[in-house]
Motif scaffolding. Structure first.
Motif, short mmCIF file in Angstrom:
data_model
loop_
_atom_site.label_atom_id
_atom_site.label_comp_id
_atom_site.label_asym_id
_atom_site.label_seq_id
_atom_site.Cartn_x
_atom_site.Cartn_y
_atom_site.Cartn_z
N VAL A 1 0.84 -1.20 0.00
CA VAL A 1 0.00 0.00 0.00
C VAL A 1 0.87 1.25 0.00
N VAL A 2 1.90 1.27 0.85
CA VAL A 2 2.80 2.43 0.89
C VAL A 2 3.45 2.62 -0.48
N GLU A 3 3.91 1.52 -1.10
CA GLU A 3 4.53 1.62 -2.42
C GLU A 3 3.58 2.21 -3.44
N LYS A 4 2.31 1.84 -3.39
CA LYS A 4 1.33 2.37 -4.34
C LYS A 4 1.28 3.89 -4.28
N TYR A 5 1.29 4.45 -3.08
CA TYR A 5 1.24 5.91 -2.94
C TYR A 5 2.57 6.55 -3.34
N VAL A 6 3.67 5.90 -3.00
CA VAL A 6 4.98 6.44 -3.35
C VAL A 6 5.14 6.50 -4.87
N ARG A 7 4.69 5.47 -5.57
CA ARG A 7 4.79 5.46 -7.03
C ARG A 7 3.84 6.48 -7.67
N ALA A 8 2.73 6.76 -7.01
CA ALA A 8 1.80 7.76 -7.53
C ALA A 8 2.31 9.18 -7.32
N TYR A 9 3.07 9.40 -6.23
CA TYR A 9 3.60 10.73 -5.89
C TYR A 9 5.09 10.61 -5.56
N PRO A 10 5.92 10.17 -6.52
CA PRO A 10 7.31 9.82 -6.20
C PRO A 10 8.16 10.95 -5.64
N SER A 11 7.94 12.18 -6.09
CA SER A 11 8.79 13.27 -5.61
C SER A 11 8.45 13.68 -4.18
N GLN A 12 7.26 13.29 -3.70
CA GLN A 12 6.84 13.72 -2.36
C GLN A 12 7.29 12.77 -1.25
N TYR A 13 8.00 11.71 -1.60
CA TYR A 13 8.51 10.80 -0.59
C TYR A 13 9.85 11.30 -0.07
N MET A 14 10.15 11.07 1.18
CA MET A 14 11.40 11.54 1.76
C MET A 14 12.53 10.57 1.42
N TRP A 15 13.01 10.68 0.18
CA TRP A 15 14.07 9.80 -0.28
C TRP A 15 15.41 10.08 0.38
N SER A 16 15.52 11.17 1.11
CA SER A 16 16.77 11.47 1.84
C SER A 16 16.91 10.61 3.09
N MET A 17 15.84 9.87 3.43
CA MET A 17 15.87 8.95 4.56
C MET A 17 16.68 7.71 4.16
N LYS A 18 17.52 7.22 5.04
CA LYS A 18 18.27 6.00 4.75
C LYS A 18 17.37 4.79 5.02
N ARG A 19 16.35 4.70 4.17
CA ARG A 19 15.31 3.68 4.33
C ARG A 19 15.86 2.27 4.14
N PHE A 20 16.95 2.13 3.40
CA PHE A 20 17.46 0.81 3.05
C PHE A 20 18.84 0.56 3.67
N LYS A 21 19.05 1.08 4.86
CA LYS A 21 20.36 0.99 5.52
C LYS A 21 20.75 -0.46 5.79
N LYS A 22 19.81 -1.24 6.28
CA LYS A 22 20.07 -2.67 6.54
C LYS A 22 19.66 -3.45 5.31
N ARG A 23 20.52 -4.38 4.88
CA ARG A 23 20.25 -5.17 3.69
C ARG A 23 20.25 -6.66 4.04
N PRO A 24 19.60 -7.47 3.20
CA PRO A 24 19.62 -8.92 3.46
C PRO A 24 21.04 -9.44 3.52
N GLU A 25 21.21 -10.53 4.23
CA GLU A 25 22.54 -11.11 4.42
C GLU A 25 23.19 -11.39 3.07
N GLY A 26 24.42 -10.94 2.93
CA GLY A 26 25.18 -11.17 1.71
C GLY A 26 25.08 -10.05 0.70
N GLU A 27 24.16 -9.09 0.90
CA GLU A 27 24.02 -7.96 -0.02
C GLU A 27 24.83 -6.78 0.47
N ALA A 28 25.51 -6.11 -0.45
CA ALA A 28 26.35 -4.96 -0.09
C ALA A 28 25.51 -3.83 0.43
#
Length: 305
Positions: free
Chosen positions: A275-302
């Motif tokens: 659901v969150v992705e649906k809104y982000v894709r509809a209004y992509p510039s309004q998401y806070m992309w400066s947030m380190k949303r993906f700081k932790k990654r699955p094991e083995g991923e850089a």
């Protein structure tokens, strides 16, 4: 207290006073000037080297790999200018009387969803994300009921003090993301009250799981789905999106999908992320992309950052 500690305390108080003073100055400007100043701040962040720009570029490259170089750079610029607008607009929401911020809500879609949830007799979990202007959204949500708003305290005490004071103007309460705050939110829902929780801050590994989000996976909190599991509470998504003409916001409310009530945690968390992705894709510039949303990654991923 030794001299070093006194010096640190003085510096922190000075920083807090400067930040709060700047926020109060922003709030004195006419609305169009508030937005224009925010856009200028964002434009400078786009054109001058800085960490926020780097994070936005990385996040958008990973989440929108289909964009060519020119499209990617354009979205980076639009995102940073919207982030700047969110900053200056939020200053107004933090300083103005709540009714003045509420006057900027020009459209509301799906209010009946919240009304039905509040009439259900169950606890209500208002779910949002860092999209649009969540500070104006807080005022709107609190004008409809008296929820506990869950938030992550800022580092500067002066800013936290301002936010705690301004976010409770309409008779609601706030709860920091501490053990005590989490317990107060859970208790409120169990007794049939309402709460407001952002779905997208990155949790600890033990408190979340990796689910799909914008073409990749993101560590996403299990907290909200855990409160809804089995229909123990009612979930409602809420976002306040900036209107294209800059006059204010459109608040959109949507019922949580059936899958979010699943007893299977992965199914429920993935449904929330979708659901969150649906809104982000509809209004992509309004998401806070400066947030380190993906700081932790699955094991083995850089790491990304």
């Amino acid at each position: 207290m030794d001299a070093f500690s006194q010096s640190e305390l003085f510096v922190e108080k000075l920083k807090g006073a400067l930040v709060v003073g700047s926020l109060r100055l922003f709030a004195l400007l006419p609305w169009r000037a508030v937005q224009s100043l925010g856009a200028i701040i964002g434009w400078l962040m786009w054109r001058l080297p800085n960490g926020s720009r780097d994070v936005v570029r990385i996040n958008l490259a990973k989440c929108f790999p289909e964009l060519n170089a020119a499209e990617h750079d354009k979205l980076v610029g639009r995102s940073l200018m919207d982030i700047g607008r969110t900053l200056t607009e939020s200053a107004c929401a933090w300083v103005w009387p709540a009714h003045k911020s509420l006057a900027r809500v020009r459209e509301v879609e799906g209010l009946e969803v919240l009304e039905a949830a509040l009439a259900s007799g169950k606890g209500v979990v208002g779910i949002t994300s860092h999209l649009g202007n969540w500070e104006v959204l807080n005022h709107f949500y609190c004008s409809q009921c008296k929820p506990i708003i869950f938030y992550r305290p800022p580092k500067l005490k002066a800013v936290d003090d301002l936010l705690r004071e301004q976010r409770v103007q309409l008779g609601n309460r706030v709860a920091p993301s501490t053990k005590e705050g989490i317990l107060s939110v859970i208790k409120e829902v169990r007794k049939g009250g309402a709460v407001g929780i952002p779905a997208d801050p990155e949790p600890s590994l033990s408190s979340g799981m990796f689910v799909p989000f914008c073409g990749t996976v993101a560590l996403t909190s299990k907290f909200v789905p855990g409160m809804l599991a089995g229909g123990k509470a009612v979930g409602v998504f809420l976002h306040a999106l900036r209107l294209e003409d800059g006059s204010g916001y459109k608040v959109i409310l949507e019922a949580a999908p059936e899958a979010m009530y699943s007893e299977d945690t992965y199914t429920a968390v993935a449904a929330m992320s979708s659901v969150v992705e649906k809104y982000v894709r509809a209004y992509p510039s309004q998401y806070m992309w400066s947030m380190k949303r993906f700081k932790k990654r699955p094991e083995g991923e850089a790491r990304w950052y």
